[in-house]
Design a protein around this motif. Structure first.
Motif, PDB file in Angstrom:
ATOM      1  N   ARG A 124      -4.720  -6.973  -5.660  1.00  0.00           N
ATOM      2  CA  ARG A 124      -3.623  -7.791  -5.129  1.00  0.00           C
ATOM      3  C   ARG A 124      -3.567  -9.165  -5.772  1.00  0.00           C
ATOM      4  O   ARG A 124      -2.499  -9.588  -6.228  1.00  0.00           O
ATOM      5  CB  ARG A 124      -3.727  -7.872  -3.594  1.00  0.00           C
TER       6      ARG A 124
ATOM      7  N   THR B  50      -1.176  -5.296   4.147  1.00  0.00           N
ATOM      8  CA  THR B  50      -2.301  -5.480   5.085  1.00  0.00           C
ATOM      9  C   THR B  50      -3.312  -6.495   4.506  1.00  0.00           C
ATOM     10  O   THR B  50      -4.509  -6.264   4.506  1.00  0.00           O
ATOM     11  CB  THR B  50      -3.003  -4.139   5.436  1.00  0.00           C
TER      12      THR B  50
ATOM     13  N   ARG C  39      -9.422 -16.210  -0.929  1.00  0.00           N
ATOM     14  CA  ARG C  39      -8.177 -15.765  -1.572  1.00  0.00           C
ATOM     15  C   ARG C  39      -7.207 -16.925  -1.764  1.00  0.00           C
ATOM     16  O   ARG C  39      -6.428 -16.925  -2.724  1.00  0.00           O
ATOM     17  CB  ARG C  39      -7.544 -14.644  -0.736  1.00  0.00           C
TER      18      ARG C  39
ATOM     19  N   THR D 212      -5.247  -9.801   4.283  1.00  0.00           N
ATOM     20  CA  THR D 212      -5.813 -10.867   5.103  1.00  0.00           C
ATOM     21  C   THR D 212      -5.781 -12.215   4.387  1.00  0.00           C
ATOM     22  O   THR D 212      -6.196 -12.335   3.228  1.00  0.00           O
ATOM     23  CB  THR D 212      -7.274 -10.517   5.473  1.00  0.00           C
TER      24      THR D 212
ATOM     25  N   ILE E  41      -4.861   0.109  10.409  1.00  0.00           N
ATOM     26  CA  ILE E  41      -4.928   1.062   9.288  1.00  0.00           C
ATOM     27  C   ILE E  41      -5.613   2.335   9.779  1.00  0.00           C
ATOM     28  O   ILE E  41      -5.145   3.455   9.529  1.00  0.00           O
ATOM     29  CB  ILE E  41      -5.694   0.452   8.090  1.00  0.00           C
TER      30      ILE E  41
ATOM     31  N   ASP F  12      -9.329  -2.421   8.998  1.00  0.00           N
ATOM     32  CA  ASP F  12      -8.553  -2.951  10.111  1.00  0.00           C
ATOM     33  C   ASP F  12      -8.146  -1.841  11.085  1.00  0.00           C
ATOM     34  O   ASP F  12      -7.774  -0.737  10.668  1.00  0.00           O
ATOM     35  CB  ASP F  12      -7.306  -3.655   9.578  1.00  0.00           C
TER      36      ASP F  12
ATOM     37  N   SER G 137      -6.465  -2.609  -2.530  1.00  0.00           N
ATOM     38  CA  SER G 137      -7.097  -3.842  -2.039  1.00  0.00           C
ATOM     39  C   SER G 137      -7.592  -4.730  -3.178  1.00  0.00           C
ATOM     40  O   SER G 137      -7.437  -5.950  -3.131  1.00  0.00           O
ATOM     41  CB  SER G 137      -8.253  -3.489  -1.099  1.00  0.00           C
TER      42      SER G 137
ATOM     43  N   SER H 150     -11.981  -5.506  -0.421  1.00  0.00           N
ATOM     44  CA  SER H 150     -11.388  -5.788   0.891  1.00  0.00           C
ATOM     45  C   SER H 150     -12.283  -6.732   1.690  1.00  0.00           C
ATOM     46  O   SER H 150     -13.488  -6.820   1.433  1.00  0.00           O
ATOM     47  CB  SER H 150     -11.207  -4.490   1.667  1.00  0.00           C
ATOM     48  N   THR H 151     -11.701  -7.373   2.684  1.00  0.00           N
ATOM     49  CA  THR H 151     -12.522  -8.149   3.624  1.00  0.00           C
ATOM     50  C   THR H 151     -13.397  -7.192   4.437  1.00  0.00           C
ATOM     51  O   THR H 151     -14.474  -7.574   4.881  1.00  0.00           O
ATOM     52  CB  THR H 151     -11.642  -8.969   4.583  1.00  0.00           C
ATOM     53  N   SER H 152     -12.929  -5.952   4.605  1.00  0.00           N
ATOM     54  CA  SER H 152     -13.719  -4.960   5.358  1.00  0.00           C
ATOM     55  C   SER H 152     -15.078  -4.746   4.698  1.00  0.00           C
ATOM     56  O   SER H 152     -16.103  -4.635   5.376  1.00  0.00           O
ATOM     57  CB  SER H 152     -12.971  -3.623   5.404  1.00  0.00           C
TER      58      SER H 152
ATOM     59  N   TYR I 209      -8.355   3.523   1.438  1.00  0.00           N
ATOM     60  CA  TYR I 209      -8.948   4.026   2.691  1.00  0.00           C
ATOM     61  C   TYR I 209      -8.766   5.528   2.852  1.00  0.00           C
ATOM     62  O   TYR I 209      -9.626   6.201   3.424  1.00  0.00           O
ATOM     63  CB  TYR I 209      -8.391   3.251   3.895  1.00  0.00           C
TER      64      TYR I 209
ATOM     65  N   LYS J  24       0.853  -1.191   0.000  1.00  0.00           N
ATOM     66  CA  LYS J  24       0.000   0.000   0.000  1.00  0.00           C
ATOM     67  C   LYS J  24       0.889   1.241   0.000  1.00  0.00           C
ATOM     68  O   LYS J  24       1.984   1.219   0.571  1.00  0.00           O
ATOM     69  CB  LYS J  24      -0.912  -0.006   1.225  1.00  0.00           C
TER      70      LYS J  24
HETATM   71  N1  GLU Z   1      -6.987  -6.747   5.714  1.00  0.00           N
HETATM   72  C1  GLU Z   1      -8.148  -6.497   4.923  1.00  0.00           C
HETATM   73  C2  GLU Z   1      -8.014  -7.060   3.529  1.00  0.00           C
HETATM   74  O1  GLU Z   1      -7.014  -7.630   3.191  1.00  0.00           O
HETATM   75  C3  GLU Z   1      -8.505  -5.036   4.883  1.00  0.00           C
HETATM   76  C4  GLU Z   1      -7.349  -4.114   4.615  1.00  0.00           C
HETATM   77  C5  GLU Z   1      -7.035  -3.943   3.145  1.00  0.00           C
HETATM   78  O2  GLU Z   1      -7.967  -3.781   2.347  1.00  0.00           O
HETATM   79  O3  GLU Z   1      -5.846  -3.941   2.823  1.00  0.00           O
HETATM   80  O4  GLU Z   1      -8.918  -6.970   2.745  1.00  0.00           O
END
Ligand code: GLU
Length: 293
Positions: free
Chosen positions: A109, A124, A131, A126, A218, A215, A106, A178-180, A197, A63
């Protein structure tokens, strides 16, 4: 594998000399520490480690706008993820200045790993089963938890994600891919999505969103970067084990990175990396056990 000595005063002085100007989507590091490079590194023929070591460079997706973990600042990329990248590169015999850091957001990746645009992703990122169908993960090297960032003083009195079930019109901002995003959808559909973000901060400032969710670490970095404007609710509601993403089938490389991580736990370089970066704001945690799934 040799034991590393960690940060030395002379290394700190040298990296300052090598400080480079940041560019938009790719940069070499000029950040604050440099693990000792393993000059004797040797690897099985044909392995990814041998290829990278012979090439003398590695491309790492990270990031670029997340203070504490991955931020492309005036001296190049810095943060805990960047330092973990340097530890891995050093064990391949690659110096910090020979790492090419490429911005990954995000949502890109997995594609960046699949296409070979990057050798690894430390962002960052997850580890989860969905995945793991697409990429492989070494680690975890840290475990975060999803939380909420609100305006200073928490004017809406938001204590957790349940607030959004109770207030279905209240908007929360998060990031696509993202997982968020996936996690907060269990509570609300009133979601503003952004590419990163830091792009969620403006909607929070203007009142278009009452919170940003991702997270906790972050959010802590964003709160620290914008002192007095925001606060983290401090009530994490998920577990986010951070892994190092790499090509799906490359088990040999994954095992080797896991060895490097375990070594960094033992020789103190993981802790030094933390203290030089995220540790300016967050307490030093215990490193998590790596998961050789
Ligand atoms: N750790 C989470 C993810 O990999 C949220 C942070 C991000 O988006 O990098 O999706």
């Amino acid at each position: 594998m040799r034991l590393k000595k960690g940060i030395t005063a002379s290394a700190l002085g040298l990296t300052a000399l090598f400080a480079l100007t940041a560019c938009t989507d790719s940069a070499e590091t000029g950040a604050s520490s440099a693990p000792e490079v393993n000059e004797e590194a040797s690897f099985p023929e044909g392995s990814t480690m041998a290829e990278l070591s012979e090439a003398g460079s590695i491309t790492i997706g990270t990031k670029f706008d997340q203070p504490l973990f991955g931020l492309n600042g005036p001296n190049g990329p810095e943060g805990f993820d960047v330092e973990i990248g340097k530890i891995i590169a050093a064990e391949l015999g690659i110096a910090a200045e020979d790492i090419e850091f490429v911005e990954t957001v995000s949502a890109n990746r997995e594609p960046f790993i699949e296409s070979g645009q990057v050798d690894i992703v430390i962002a960052t990122y997850t580890i989860n089963d969905a995945r793991k169908e697409i990429v492989s993960f070494a680690g975890p090297y840290y475990v975060a938890g999803q939380d909420l960032l609100v305006s200073a003083g928490n004017p809406e009195g938001i204590e957790g994600p349940e607030y959004f079930q109770e207030n279905p019109d209240a908007k929360v901002c998060t990031v696509t891919g993202s997982t968020s995003e996936t996690n907060i959808r269990e509570y609300t559909q009133s979601i503003l999505t952004a590419g990163t973000y830091s792009e969620c901060l403006e909607p929070l400032r203007t009142g278009n969103a009452v919170a940003v969710t991702t997270d906790n670490v972050i959010l802590a970095g964003l709160a620290d970067q914008n002192q007095g404007e925001f606060e983290v609710v401090g009530n994490p509601f998920t577990e986010e084990p951070y892994g190092i993403g790499l090509a799906l089938e490359d088990t040999e490389f994954r095992n080797w990175i896991n060895d490097v991580l375990e070594q960094s736990y033992e020789d103190g370089s993981w802790e030094e990396a933390w203290e030089a970066t995220a540790g300016s704001v967050l307490d030093t945690p215990e490193p998590p056990a790596v998961d050789r799934y």
